[in-house]
Design an enzyme around this catalytic site. Sequence first.
Site, PDB file in Angstrom:
ATOM      1  N   ASP A  43      30.528  39.862  39.564  1.00 43.21           N
ATOM      2  CA  ASP A  43      31.321  38.100  40.173  1.00 43.21           C
ATOM      3  C   ASP A  43      29.839  37.682  40.688  1.00 43.21           C
ATOM      4  OD1 ASP A  43      32.955  36.580  40.423  1.00 43.21           O
ATOM      5  OD2 ASP A  43      32.788  36.812  42.530  1.00 43.21           O
ATOM      6  N   GLU A  80      33.247  41.202  34.294  1.00 39.78           N
ATOM      7  CA  GLU A  80      32.626  41.020  35.306  1.00 39.78           C
ATOM      8  C   GLU A  80      32.283  42.626  35.619  1.00 39.78           C
ATOM      9  OE1 GLU A  80      33.398  36.752  37.530  1.00 39.78           O
ATOM     10  OE2 GLU A  80      34.950  38.908  38.275  1.00 39.78           O
TER      11      GLU A  80
END
Length: 227
Positions: free
Chosen positions: A43, A115
């Site tokens: 992320d 992610e």
Amino acid sequence: MNHLDRLERKIGYRFNDIALLKQALTHRSAATQHNERLEFLGDSILNFTIAEALYHQFPRCNEGELSRMRATLVREPTLAILARQFELGDYMSLGSGELKNGGFRRESILADCVEAIIGAMSLDQGLAVTTQVIRNWYQQLLAEIKPGDNQKDAKTRLQEYLQGKHLPLPTYEVVNIQGEAHCQIFTVKCKVKSAEKIDRTFVAKGSSRRKAEQAAAEQILKELDIK
């Protein structure tokens, strides 16, 4: 060629340590060695990579415009589109409950997996290689994105909709935090009043409070068919 070879070709990256890819594909419902820590790492790397790309691509845009474009490019629906292009649902390891509930199709799980793969790549071959792979994934999306009013995150779009209807603003409340400090899952409850003046409550999870709130707002926008 095994099934992970095919996935590596789809994402345009060959792992030195295939165990990292396997972990990135493993949902917490399937094993204790799951992908949430990798998701946390990925992320941050994704946000940095897209922020840097936009900074150079739009030298005249201010911070607000850049932030809105970044939010559009890294939000859950966009990541889920990438996941479907890679057919990640065919490769993920899910617990029996998630499988029965169609977890391999759920946007939040698909987005988290993207992610996690980013995090896995960074541990496998470093940041420079990973950012280049991300840029390859986003080449068309970056070419198409333009600054403008449509570049708003879910919370902003929901707030503006409610204001336009003269309805109370949504309230967000963290109702649960699971996991250790470095790998937490936040559960957020969001309350809104619909156009029919009916109170509605939505619950969503994320690896940060921000992501959980955005996921809840996205859920509301879809449920109430708010464009």
